[in-house]
Motif scaffolding. Sequence first.
Motif, PDB file in Angstrom:
ATOM      1  N   ALA A 108      10.424  42.512   7.595  1.00 16.90           N
ATOM      2  CA  ALA A 108      11.100  42.738   8.872  1.00 16.90           C
ATOM      3  C   ALA A 108      12.023  43.942   8.749  1.00 16.90           C
ATOM      4  CB  ALA A 108      11.910  41.502   9.262  1.00 16.90           C
ATOM      5  N   HIS A 109      12.338  44.551   9.880  1.00 13.87           N
ATOM      6  CA  HIS A 109      13.346  45.606   9.875  1.00 13.87           C
ATOM      7  C   HIS A 109      14.712  44.992   9.596  1.00 13.87           C
ATOM      8  CE1 HIS A 109      11.080  49.138  10.923  1.00 13.87           C
ATOM      9  NE2 HIS A 109      10.479  48.510  11.908  1.00 13.87           N
ATOM     10  N   VAL A 110      15.452  45.611   8.702  1.00 13.45           N
ATOM     11  CA  VAL A 110      16.817  45.201   8.394  1.00 13.45           C
ATOM     12  C   VAL A 110      17.759  46.143   9.140  1.00 13.45           C
ATOM     13  CG1 VAL A 110      18.532  44.869   6.575  1.00 13.45           C
ATOM     14  CG2 VAL A 110      16.112  44.359   6.130  1.00 13.45           C
ATOM     15  N   VAL A 111      18.731  45.571   9.824  1.00 12.75           N
ATOM     16  CA  VAL A 111      19.693  46.379  10.571  1.00 12.75           C
ATOM     17  C   VAL A 111      21.103  45.992  10.144  1.00 12.75           C
ATOM     18  CG1 VAL A 111      18.153  46.670  12.540  1.00 12.75           C
ATOM     19  CG2 VAL A 111      19.727  44.745  12.502  1.00 12.75           C
ATOM     20  N   GLN A 112      22.010  46.942  10.291  1.00 13.67           N
ATOM     21  CA  GLN A 112      23.399  46.706   9.896  1.00 13.67           C
ATOM     22  C   GLN A 112      24.324  47.452  10.839  1.00 13.67           C
ATOM     23  OE1 GLN A 112      24.412  46.977   5.671  1.00 13.67           O
ATOM     24  NE2 GLN A 112      26.225  48.184   6.192  1.00 13.67           N
ATOM     25  N   ALA A 113      25.463  46.839  11.131  1.00 12.13           N
ATOM     26  CA  ALA A 113      26.476  47.488  11.960  1.00 12.13           C
ATOM     27  C   ALA A 113      27.240  48.504  11.119  1.00 12.13           C
ATOM     28  CB  ALA A 113      27.427  46.450  12.535  1.00 12.13           C
ATOM     29  N   ASP A 114      27.431  49.705  11.662  1.00 14.48           N
ATOM     30  CA  ASP A 114      28.218  50.704  10.944  1.00 14.48           C
ATOM     31  C   ASP A 114      29.702  50.486  11.237  1.00 14.48           C
ATOM     32  OD1 ASP A 114      28.706  51.771  13.477  1.00 14.48           O
ATOM     33  OD2 ASP A 114      27.323  53.452  13.232  1.00 14.48           O
ATOM     34  N   ASP A 115      30.558  51.394  10.778  1.00 12.00           N
ATOM     35  CA  ASP A 115      31.996  51.179  10.949  1.00 12.00           C
ATOM     36  C   ASP A 115      32.465  51.384  12.383  1.00 12.00           C
ATOM     37  OD1 ASP A 115      31.635  53.890  10.962  1.00 12.00           O
ATOM     38  OD2 ASP A 115      32.863  54.287   9.189  1.00 12.00           O
ATOM     39  N   ASP A 116      31.542  51.778  13.272  1.00  8.74           N
ATOM     40  CA  ASP A 116      31.842  51.839  14.703  1.00  8.74           C
ATOM     41  C   ASP A 116      31.164  50.706  15.467  1.00  8.74           C
ATOM     42  OD1 ASP A 116      33.446  54.174  14.618  1.00  8.74           O
ATOM     43  OD2 ASP A 116      31.642  55.416  14.487  1.00  8.74           O
ATOM     44  N   ASP A 117      30.702  49.698  14.723  1.00 14.05           N
ATOM     45  CA  ASP A 117      30.023  48.529  15.299  1.00 14.05           C
ATOM     46  C   ASP A 117      28.704  48.878  15.980  1.00 14.05           C
ATOM     47  OD1 ASP A 117      31.830  46.650  14.434  1.00 14.05           O
ATOM     48  OD2 ASP A 117      33.022  46.674  16.266  1.00 14.05           O
ATOM     49  N   ARG A 118      28.073  49.960  15.580  1.00 16.59           N
ATOM     50  CA  ARG A 118      26.762  50.318  16.127  1.00 16.59           C
ATOM     51  C   ARG A 118      25.683  49.857  15.155  1.00 16.59           C
ATOM     52  NH1 ARG A 118      27.322  56.633  16.958  1.00 16.59           N
ATOM     53  NH2 ARG A 118      28.028  56.334  14.800  1.00 16.59           N
ATOM     54  N   ALA A 119      24.706  49.143  15.673  1.00 13.11           N
ATOM     55  CA  ALA A 119      23.623  48.646  14.819  1.00 13.11           C
ATOM     56  C   ALA A 119      22.694  49.792  14.439  1.00 13.11           C
ATOM     57  CB  ALA A 119      22.848  47.560  15.542  1.00 13.11           C
ATOM     58  N   ARG A 120      22.409  49.908  13.157  1.00 12.44           N
ATOM     59  CA  ARG A 120      21.524  50.952  12.648  1.00 12.44           C
ATOM     60  C   ARG A 120      20.435  50.341  11.772  1.00 12.44           C
ATOM     61  NH1 ARG A 120      23.194  56.236  13.055  1.00 12.44           N
ATOM     62  NH2 ARG A 120      25.347  56.594  13.738  1.00 12.44           N
ATOM     63  N   VAL A 121      19.311  51.031  11.701  1.00  8.68           N
ATOM     64  CA  VAL A 121      18.235  50.639  10.798  1.00  8.68           C
ATOM     65  C   VAL A 121      18.669  50.955   9.368  1.00  8.68           C
ATOM     66  CG1 VAL A 121      15.834  51.048  10.158  1.00  8.68           C
ATOM     67  CG2 VAL A 121      16.507  51.087  12.570  1.00  8.68           C
ATOM     68  N   VAL A 122      18.423  50.024   8.451  1.00 11.39           N
ATOM     69  CA  VAL A 122      18.804  50.218   7.052  1.00 11.39           C
ATOM     70  C   VAL A 122      17.619  50.772   6.267  1.00 11.39           C
ATOM     71  CG1 VAL A 122      19.724  49.134   4.971  1.00 11.39           C
ATOM     72  CG2 VAL A 122      20.431  48.303   7.228  1.00 11.39           C
ATOM     73  N   HIS A 123      17.882  51.811   5.478  1.00 10.25           N
ATOM     74  CA  HIS A 123      16.898  52.405   4.575  1.00 10.25           C
ATOM     75  C   HIS A 123      17.262  52.029   3.147  1.00 10.25           C
ATOM     76  CE1 HIS A 123      15.122  55.371   7.566  1.00 10.25           C
ATOM     77  NE2 HIS A 123      16.161  54.874   8.211  1.00 10.25           N
ATOM     78  N   VAL A 124      16.292  52.142   2.233  1.00  9.13           N
ATOM     79  CA  VAL A 124      16.551  51.740   0.853  1.00  9.13           C
ATOM     80  C   VAL A 124      15.721  52.585  -0.107  1.00  9.13           C
ATOM     81  CG1 VAL A 124      14.752  49.943   0.900  1.00  9.13           C
ATOM     82  CG2 VAL A 124      16.666  49.740  -0.710  1.00  9.13           C
TER      83      VAL A 124
END
Length: 248
Positions: A108-124
């Motif tokens: 599944a796509h993993v998403v995370q909130a950045d320090d501005d509370d915006r959800a972003r796609v996580v890369h690895v």
Amino acid sequence: MGSTSLGMPALPPRTAQPTWKQAWDSALYGQSGYLRHHPVSLIRDRDELVDFLVPRLSGHEHAVLLGAAGVLAPQLSNLLPGVSLRPDVPTGFTGIVVAVDWLSHVPAHVVQADDDDRARVVHVDPISGQESLGLVLDDPGVPPTLKEWLDRHWPLAGDFARAEVGTTREAAWRDVLRCLASGEAIAIEHNHLASARPLTGTLRAAGGPTIPDGTRDLFADVALDALADACEATLFVEDGPARIESRK
């Protein structure tokens, strides 16, 4: 725009690394993927699971065992000699499909909130496991279904909150149901519900660090209530293992 092996759009990266979904897909199902050479681990009480499944399978001539259910095939075959067992779902199948921790292994796509509370796609980085944040979910380069699913089923609460987007699991279960001409399909999964979504997601590896290098199993719990809603299935959280059931 290209697509991954599970048919999801390949996202244009904000970083040079693949998305977690792409790396996870390759780590499990790529040419040298872990699950091409190892079975899905059964991390449940085997006897309890067999006791639950035997009466369900006994009413059918044919059964499909997906995911960790396949580990039980020899035992179930001995207990149910009149039931034909197979590891895949052919088109037009009539019988029962049992998936155990199968959807939790659908990347599944993993998403995370950045320090501005915006959800972003996580890369690895597939070798080191180092992560970086990519596009925000409302960017035109991101399929809108990711944000729609997240807003409806798993809103991120607070900086650095994480989630696994359930759209790929829903697509996988719909594929199973499309192949089922008549009978029933059961998905038994480690899961979470809307009333208690994990703050930092559930993606993990078996017995080691969560790195998508192809040497270890990777899985994440299923948003089972969202899956039931999307696939018009019945959700059970009591009376046996947590699961969804679909009938035709």
